[in-house]
Scaffold this motif. Structure first.
Motif, PDB file in Angstrom:
ATOM      1  N   ASP A   1     -23.789 -43.546  13.164  1.00  0.00           N
ATOM      2  CA  ASP A   1     -23.444 -44.740  13.937  1.00  0.00           C
ATOM      3  C   ASP A   1     -21.933 -44.874  13.866  1.00  0.00           C
ATOM      4  O   ASP A   1     -21.332 -44.612  12.810  1.00  0.00           O
TER       5      ASP A   1
ATOM      6  N   ASN B   1     -33.591 -39.273  12.845  1.00  0.00           N
ATOM      7  CA  ASN B   1     -33.289 -40.348  13.786  1.00  0.00           C
ATOM      8  C   ASN B   1     -33.819 -41.708  13.337  1.00  0.00           C
ATOM      9  O   ASN B   1     -33.267 -42.745  13.694  1.00  0.00           O
TER      10      ASN B   1
ATOM     11  N   VAL C   1     -25.977 -47.164  22.648  1.00  0.00           N
ATOM     12  CA  VAL C   1     -26.662 -46.262  23.589  1.00  0.00           C
ATOM     13  C   VAL C   1     -27.992 -46.853  24.058  1.00  0.00           C
ATOM     14  O   VAL C   1     -28.585 -46.378  25.015  1.00  0.00           O
ATOM     15  N   GLN C   2     -28.467 -47.852  23.378  1.00  0.00           N
ATOM     16  CA  GLN C   2     -29.592 -48.662  23.863  1.00  0.00           C
ATOM     17  C   GLN C   2     -29.550 -49.983  23.102  1.00  0.00           C
ATOM     18  O   GLN C   2     -29.710 -50.007  21.876  1.00  0.00           O
TER      19      GLN C   2
ATOM     20  N   MET D   1     -44.058 -44.925  12.897  1.00  0.00           N
ATOM     21  CA  MET D   1     -44.669 -45.777  11.881  1.00  0.00           C
ATOM     22  C   MET D   1     -45.506 -46.860  12.569  1.00  0.00           C
ATOM     23  O   MET D   1     -46.722 -46.808  12.534  1.00  0.00           O
ATOM     24  N   HIS D   2     -44.845 -47.796  13.270  1.00  0.00           N
ATOM     25  CA  HIS D   2     -45.604 -48.862  13.946  1.00  0.00           C
ATOM     26  C   HIS D   2     -45.966 -48.505  15.392  1.00  0.00           C
ATOM     27  O   HIS D   2     -46.915 -49.048  15.935  1.00  0.00           O
ATOM     28  N   SER D   3     -45.189 -47.601  15.999  1.00  0.00           N
ATOM     29  CA  SER D   3     -45.356 -47.365  17.446  1.00  0.00           C
ATOM     30  C   SER D   3     -46.464 -46.347  17.738  1.00  0.00           C
ATOM     31  O   SER D   3     -46.239 -45.335  18.417  1.00  0.00           O
TER      32      SER D   3
ATOM     33  N   ARG E   1     -37.600 -45.328  22.414  1.00  0.00           N
ATOM     34  CA  ARG E   1     -36.161 -45.505  22.525  1.00  0.00           C
ATOM     35  C   ARG E   1     -35.403 -44.167  22.450  1.00  0.00           C
ATOM     36  O   ARG E   1     -35.760 -43.211  23.107  1.00  0.00           O
TER      37      ARG E   1
ATOM     38  N   SER F   1     -34.644 -45.188  11.793  1.00  0.00           N
ATOM     39  CA  SER F   1     -33.609 -46.117  11.336  1.00  0.00           C
ATOM     40  C   SER F   1     -34.114 -47.550  11.369  1.00  0.00           C
ATOM     41  O   SER F   1     -35.082 -47.860  12.075  1.00  0.00           O
TER      42      SER F   1
ATOM     43  N   LYS G   1     -25.369 -45.752   6.557  1.00  0.00           N
ATOM     44  CA  LYS G   1     -25.030 -44.769   7.600  1.00  0.00           C
ATOM     45  C   LYS G   1     -23.788 -43.962   7.188  1.00  0.00           C
ATOM     46  O   LYS G   1     -23.678 -42.774   7.490  1.00  0.00           O
TER      47      LYS G   1
ATOM     48  N   TYR H   1     -26.455 -51.768   6.187  1.00  0.00           N
ATOM     49  CA  TYR H   1     -26.742 -50.778   7.231  1.00  0.00           C
ATOM     50  C   TYR H   1     -25.546 -49.832   7.382  1.00  0.00           C
ATOM     51  O   TYR H   1     -25.717 -48.597   7.375  1.00  0.00           O
TER      52      TYR H   1
ATOM     53  N   PHE I   1     -41.650 -44.191   5.850  1.00  0.00           N
ATOM     54  CA  PHE I   1     -40.542 -43.735   5.004  1.00  0.00           C
ATOM     55  C   PHE I   1     -40.151 -44.763   3.939  1.00  0.00           C
ATOM     56  O   PHE I   1     -39.169 -44.563   3.233  1.00  0.00           O
TER      57      PHE I   1
HETATM   58  N1  LIG Z   1     -29.467 -47.825  19.840  1.00  0.00           N
HETATM   59  C1  LIG Z   1     -28.158 -47.722  19.691  1.00  0.00           C
HETATM   60  O1  LIG Z   1     -27.354 -48.183  20.518  1.00  0.00           O
HETATM   61  C2  LIG Z   1     -27.608 -46.994  18.499  1.00  0.00           C
HETATM   62  C3  LIG Z   1     -26.250 -47.146  18.173  1.00  0.00           C
HETATM   63  C4  LIG Z   1     -25.754 -46.466  17.072  1.00  0.00           C
HETATM   64  C5  LIG Z   1     -26.575 -45.638  16.321  1.00  0.00           C
HETATM   65  N2  LIG Z   1     -27.887 -45.500  16.676  1.00  0.00           N
HETATM   66  C6  LIG Z   1     -28.733 -44.643  15.858  1.00  0.00           C
HETATM   67  O2  LIG Z   1     -29.498 -43.809  16.716  1.00  0.00           O
HETATM   68  C7  LIG Z   1     -30.832 -43.664  16.228  1.00  0.00           C
HETATM   69  C8  LIG Z   1     -31.832 -44.131  17.281  1.00  0.00           C
HETATM   70  O3  LIG Z   1     -31.545 -45.465  17.664  1.00  0.00           O
HETATM   71  P1  LIG Z   1     -32.693 -46.471  18.116  1.00  0.00           P
HETATM   72  O4  LIG Z   1     -32.008 -47.722  18.513  1.00  0.00           O
HETATM   73  O5  LIG Z   1     -33.603 -45.799  19.078  1.00  0.00           O
HETATM   74  O6  LIG Z   1     -33.445 -46.662  16.689  1.00  0.00           O
HETATM   75  P2  LIG Z   1     -34.515 -47.772  16.283  1.00  0.00           P
HETATM   76  O7  LIG Z   1     -35.251 -48.193  17.487  1.00  0.00           O
HETATM   77  O8  LIG Z   1     -33.814 -48.833  15.485  1.00  0.00           O
HETATM   78  O9  LIG Z   1     -35.440 -46.987  15.234  1.00  0.00           O
HETATM   79  C9  LIG Z   1     -36.029 -45.729  15.524  1.00  0.00           C
HETATM   80  C10 LIG Z   1     -37.363 -45.593  14.862  1.00  0.00           C
HETATM   81  O10 LIG Z   1     -37.274 -45.543  13.433  1.00  0.00           O
HETATM   82  C11 LIG Z   1     -38.590 -45.712  12.954  1.00  0.00           C
HETATM   83  N3  LIG Z   1     -38.611 -46.314  11.625  1.00  0.00           N
HETATM   84  C12 LIG Z   1     -37.977 -47.426  11.195  1.00  0.00           C
HETATM   85  N4  LIG Z   1     -38.279 -47.679   9.908  1.00  0.00           N
HETATM   86  C13 LIG Z   1     -39.141 -46.704   9.510  1.00  0.00           C
HETATM   87  C14 LIG Z   1     -39.804 -46.407   8.302  1.00  0.00           C
HETATM   88  N5  LIG Z   1     -39.658 -47.169   7.196  1.00  0.00           N
HETATM   89  N6  LIG Z   1     -40.632 -45.343   8.250  1.00  0.00           N
HETATM   90  C15 LIG Z   1     -40.790 -44.562   9.342  1.00  0.00           C
HETATM   91  N7  LIG Z   1     -40.179 -44.760  10.523  1.00  0.00           N
HETATM   92  C16 LIG Z   1     -39.352 -45.835  10.611  1.00  0.00           C
HETATM   93  C17 LIG Z   1     -39.297 -46.665  13.919  1.00  0.00           C
HETATM   94  O11 LIG Z   1     -40.546 -46.090  14.257  1.00  0.00           O
HETATM   95  P3  LIG Z   1     -41.799 -47.005  14.754  1.00  0.00           P
HETATM   96  O12 LIG Z   1     -41.312 -47.716  15.981  1.00  0.00           O
HETATM   97  O13 LIG Z   1     -42.874 -46.045  15.016  1.00  0.00           O
HETATM   98  O14 LIG Z   1     -42.113 -47.955  13.623  1.00  0.00           O
HETATM   99  C18 LIG Z   1     -38.326 -46.746  15.092  1.00  0.00           C
HETATM  100  O15 LIG Z   1     -38.954 -46.598  16.311  1.00  0.00           O
HETATM  101  C19 LIG Z   1     -30.893 -44.477  14.929  1.00  0.00           C
HETATM  102  O16 LIG Z   1     -30.660 -43.637  13.829  1.00  0.00           O
HETATM  103  C20 LIG Z   1     -29.757 -45.468  15.071  1.00  0.00           C
HETATM  104  O17 LIG Z   1     -29.230 -45.906  13.844  1.00  0.00           O
HETATM  105  C21 LIG Z   1     -28.415 -46.172  17.731  1.00  0.00           C
END
Ligand SMILES: NC(=O)c1ccc[n+]([C@@H]2O[C@H](COP(=O)([O-])OP(=O)(O)OC[C@H]3O[C@@H](n4cnc5c(N)ncnc54)[C@H](OP(=O)(O)O)[C@@H]3O)[C@@H](O)[C@H]2O)c1
Length: 244
Positions: free
Chosen positions: A142, A91, A187-188, A37-39, A16, A93, A159, A155, A64
């Motif tokens: 966020d 990053n 953003v995704q 972690m899982h991916s 992502r 989350s 943040k 959450y 984490f």
């Molecule tokens: N997507 C959006 O639209 C959006 C909007 C606002 C803010 N954000 C922020 O932008 C960043 C990226 O967004 P995203 O949607 O790509 O994030 P995401 O998919 O929710 O999470 C990113 C990665 O965090 C890792 N993670 C979660 N828990 C963990 C743990 N306990 N230990 C280690 N790793 C852990 C996971 O890794 P594994 O898959 O390897 O387990 C996951 O792939 C995040 O900080 C999010 O809050 C995103």
């Protein structure tokens, strides 16, 4: 011996948005370490795709839920593998809904560990290297940190804490290191996000689209290469959503 090329560490950088950041910094000439972690499958594939031959891209497993243990292990790996760090992108989350009535201590702890403890501990561990290399920290925050949704109470609060930490770290690590945050709107989308809800959200976005992981990666790239006089800022990346 320390690397001659700059090194970036991206937490949660295998899929992502994190993956787009990893790829962007790699294409800008950084050696990259990214945690997962899982991916695992995606992490190994990304490592191979970026650097099939050699040691310049490194996937590091990190859980984490155990912040100190994970951060110590990451620091040890980075030290022995690269010998330096220039850019840290916090990053990783979890986007976990929970209204007041069902918010449990465990979830609050997990979110605070991931969004506050880990970024703080990583900065602590890498302070010397970041200062030495006039490095950069980027924290993924966020838009919801300033406009909390009640269905994501803990959450949003975690943040918001990361936003505050960003400002504190910017003061603490100056003048050698810049510390900034990015506050994205969408953003995704989460994979299972309902179509109706997507359309409703987009009606309030002046630029009439959701953002992309690449939009984020471009801003990270700017902050760590061009943004040498920017610190302590939280930049909204939301297509104008916050002004409607
Ligand atoms: N997507 C959006 O639209 C959006 C909007 C606002 C803010 N954000 C922020 O932008 C960043 C990226 O967004 P995203 O949607 O790509 O994030 P995401 O998919 O929710 O999470 C990113 C990665 O965090 C890792 N993670 C979660 N828990 C963990 C743990 N306990 N230990 C280690 N790793 C852990 C996971 O890794 P594994 O898959 O390897 O387990 C996951 O792939 C995040 O900080 C999010 O809050 C995103």
């Amino acid at each position: 011996m320390a690397n001659t090329l700059p090194v970036a560490l991206i937490t949660g950088g295998a899929i992502r948005v994190g993956k787009a950041i990893t790829q962007r910094l790699w294409s800008a000439g950084y050696d990259v370490a990214f945690t997962y972690m899982h991916s695992r499958k995606e992490a190994i594939a990304l490592q191979k795709q970026l650097d099939p031959q050699g040691p310049r891209a490194l996937a590091i497993k990190a859980d984490f839920n155990h912040p100190e243990r994970a951060v110590n292990a990451i620091a040890k790996t980075i030290r022995s593998h690269f010998g330096r760090l220039d850019v840290l992108v916090n990053n990783a989350s979890i986007y976990q809904p929970a209204r007041l009535s069902i918010t449990r201590i465990k979830l609050i702890e997990q979110l605070m560990q991931l969004h506050v403890q880990v970024p703080l501990l990583l900065c602590q561990k890498f302070e010397k290297m970041l200062r030495k290399n006039h490095g950069h920290v980027v924290n993924m925050i966020d838009l919801l940190a300033e406009r909390p949704w009640p269905q994501f109470l803990a959450y949003c609060a975690s943040k918001a804490a990361l936003g505050n930490l960003t400002l504190g770290l910017a003061r603490e690590l100056a003048p050698q290191v810049t510390v900034n945050g990015i506050a994205p709107g969408v953003v995704q989308w989460p994979d299972d996000y309902p179509k109706q809800e997507r359309e409703k959200y987009l009606q309030r976005v002046p630029l009439a689209r959701s953002g992309t992981p690449e939009d984020v990666a471009e801003l990270v790239h700017y902050l760590v290469t061009g943004g040498s006089y920017i610190t302590g800022q939280i930049i909204r990346l939301d297509g104008g959503r916050s002004i409607t």
